[in-house]
Motif scaffolding. Structure first.
Motif, mmCIF file in Angstrom:
data_model
loop_
_atom_site.group_PDB
_atom_site.id
_atom_site.type_symbol
_atom_site.label_atom_id
_atom_site.label_comp_id
_atom_site.label_asym_id
_atom_site.label_seq_id
_atom_site.Cartn_x
_atom_site.Cartn_y
_atom_site.Cartn_z
ATOM 1 N N UNK A 82 -71.019 -25.454 9.123
ATOM 2 C CA UNK A 82 -71.188 -24.215 8.152
ATOM 3 C C UNK A 82 -71.013 -22.955 8.951
ATOM 4 N N UNK A 83 -71.480 -23.048 10.445
ATOM 5 C CA UNK A 83 -71.263 -21.776 11.157
ATOM 6 C C UNK A 83 -69.702 -21.456 11.518
ATOM 7 N N UNK A 84 -69.209 -22.552 11.678
ATOM 8 C CA UNK A 84 -67.739 -22.566 12.246
ATOM 9 C C UNK A 84 -66.942 -21.876 11.048
ATOM 10 N N UNK A 105 -76.738 -24.277 1.059
ATOM 11 C CA UNK A 105 -77.051 -23.184 2.210
ATOM 12 C C UNK A 105 -76.640 -21.814 1.705
ATOM 13 N N UNK A 106 -77.293 -20.792 2.309
ATOM 14 C CA UNK A 106 -77.025 -19.384 2.010
ATOM 15 C C UNK A 106 -75.986 -18.753 3.112
ATOM 16 N N UNK A 107 -74.653 -18.178 2.571
ATOM 17 C CA UNK A 107 -73.867 -17.504 3.468
ATOM 18 C C UNK A 107 -74.458 -16.593 4.339
ATOM 19 N N UNK A 108 -75.264 -15.789 3.708
ATOM 20 C CA UNK A 108 -75.950 -14.617 4.499
ATOM 21 C C UNK A 108 -76.695 -15.283 5.587
ATOM 22 N N UNK A 146 -76.096 -14.657 9.699
ATOM 23 C CA UNK A 146 -76.943 -14.103 10.544
ATOM 24 C C UNK A 146 -77.404 -14.924 11.874
ATOM 25 N N UNK A 147 -77.091 -16.434 11.699
ATOM 26 C CA UNK A 147 -77.203 -17.108 12.846
ATOM 27 C C UNK A 147 -76.244 -17.025 13.789
ATOM 28 N N UNK A 148 -75.068 -16.301 13.577
ATOM 29 C CA UNK A 148 -73.885 -16.288 14.515
ATOM 30 C C UNK A 148 -74.252 -15.293 15.443
ATOM 31 N N UNK A 150 -74.494 -11.087 16.739
ATOM 32 C CA UNK A 150 -73.456 -10.012 16.837
ATOM 33 C C UNK A 150 -72.400 -10.389 17.603
ATOM 34 N N UNK A 151 -72.369 -11.442 18.430
ATOM 35 C CA UNK A 151 -71.050 -11.747 19.250
ATOM 36 C C UNK A 151 -70.332 -12.655 18.627
ATOM 37 N N UNK A 152 -70.854 -13.604 17.813
ATOM 38 C CA UNK A 152 -70.204 -14.673 16.970
ATOM 39 C C UNK A 152 -69.657 -14.675 15.863
ATOM 40 N N UNK A 153 -70.137 -13.456 15.019
ATOM 41 C CA UNK A 153 -69.584 -13.095 13.894
ATOM 42 C C UNK A 153 -68.020 -12.549 13.875
ATOM 43 N N UNK A 154 -67.068 -13.144 12.839
ATOM 44 C CA UNK A 154 -66.074 -12.769 13.096
ATOM 45 C C UNK A 154 -65.391 -11.998 11.732
ATOM 46 N N UNK A 155 -66.223 -11.937 10.542
ATOM 47 C CA UNK A 155 -65.719 -11.381 9.460
ATOM 48 C C UNK A 155 -64.870 -10.106 9.868
ATOM 49 N N UNK A 156 -63.592 -10.206 9.718
ATOM 50 C CA UNK A 156 -62.803 -9.273 10.593
ATOM 51 C C UNK A 156 -61.911 -8.155 9.721
ATOM 52 N N UNK A 157 -61.916 -8.067 8.412
ATOM 53 C CA UNK A 157 -61.203 -7.357 7.606
ATOM 54 C C UNK A 157 -61.896 -6.426 6.751
ATOM 55 N N UNK A 158 -63.070 -6.541 6.450
ATOM 56 C CA UNK A 158 -63.855 -5.247 5.601
ATOM 57 C C UNK A 158 -63.514 -5.636 4.156
ATOM 58 N N UNK A 159 -63.972 -4.745 3.117
ATOM 59 C CA UNK A 159 -63.657 -5.035 2.044
ATOM 60 C C UNK A 159 -62.253 -4.646 1.509
#
Length: 144
Positions: free
Chosen positions: A4-6, A121-124, A128-130, A132-141
């Motif tokens: 899920x984290x991947x 499982x909740x995406x939020x 959060x488990x990722x 600050x360095x592991x999160x990728x969400x790259x493009x914004x709204x």
């Protein structure tokens, strides 16, 4: 790393199915979180007649302007099969059923079509488990 984290680390686009304009609903809170985390978020709910967060609300996953990485489902388990069918038809990469949502038959159909599946499982919470360095969400709204 857990599967899920991947998925969240690698995803750029997420469709939130069952979005509510009510800020007290989990779908509203999670969608806002995902937008703020930098993902391109598409909102899906045929019952919502207004933009939410300044973004258009689509009737179905099939109506989205692009295939998404994750179809994040906020609907009752019995309502999941047609959403999975839409995810398959629109060539989404994964279906994600939120906390408390499990539909084994729909999950099997998605897997048979080559989609990744996460249930209950909740995406939020998972994002959060990722950290600050592991999160990728790259493009914004996505601008409408």
């Amino acid at each position: 790393m857990e599967h899920a984290l991947e998925l969240l680390r690698d995803a750029q686009t997420i469709a939130v199915v069952g979005i509510s304009s009510n800020p007290d609903r989990p779908s509203h809170e999670v969608a806002r979180y995902l937008i703020d985390a930098g993902y391109t978020v598409y909102l899906v709910n045929p019952m919502e007649e207004q933009d939410i967060f300044g973004l258009p609300v689509y009737d179905s996953v099939r109506d989205l302007p692009e295939a998404v990485d994750i179809v994040d489902i906020f609907r009752r388990p019995g309502d999941v099969p047609p959403i999975v069918a839409d995810a398959i038809a629109s060539r989404a990469r994964a279906v994600w059923m939120q906390l408390g949502i499990v539909n084994e038959a729909a999950a099997a159909e998605a897997r048979a079509a080559g989609l990744d599946v996460v249930m209950d499982k909740c995406t939020k919470i998972e994002h959060a488990k990722l950290g600050p360095d592991g999160a990728r969400g790259a493009h914004g709204a996505r601008d409408a």
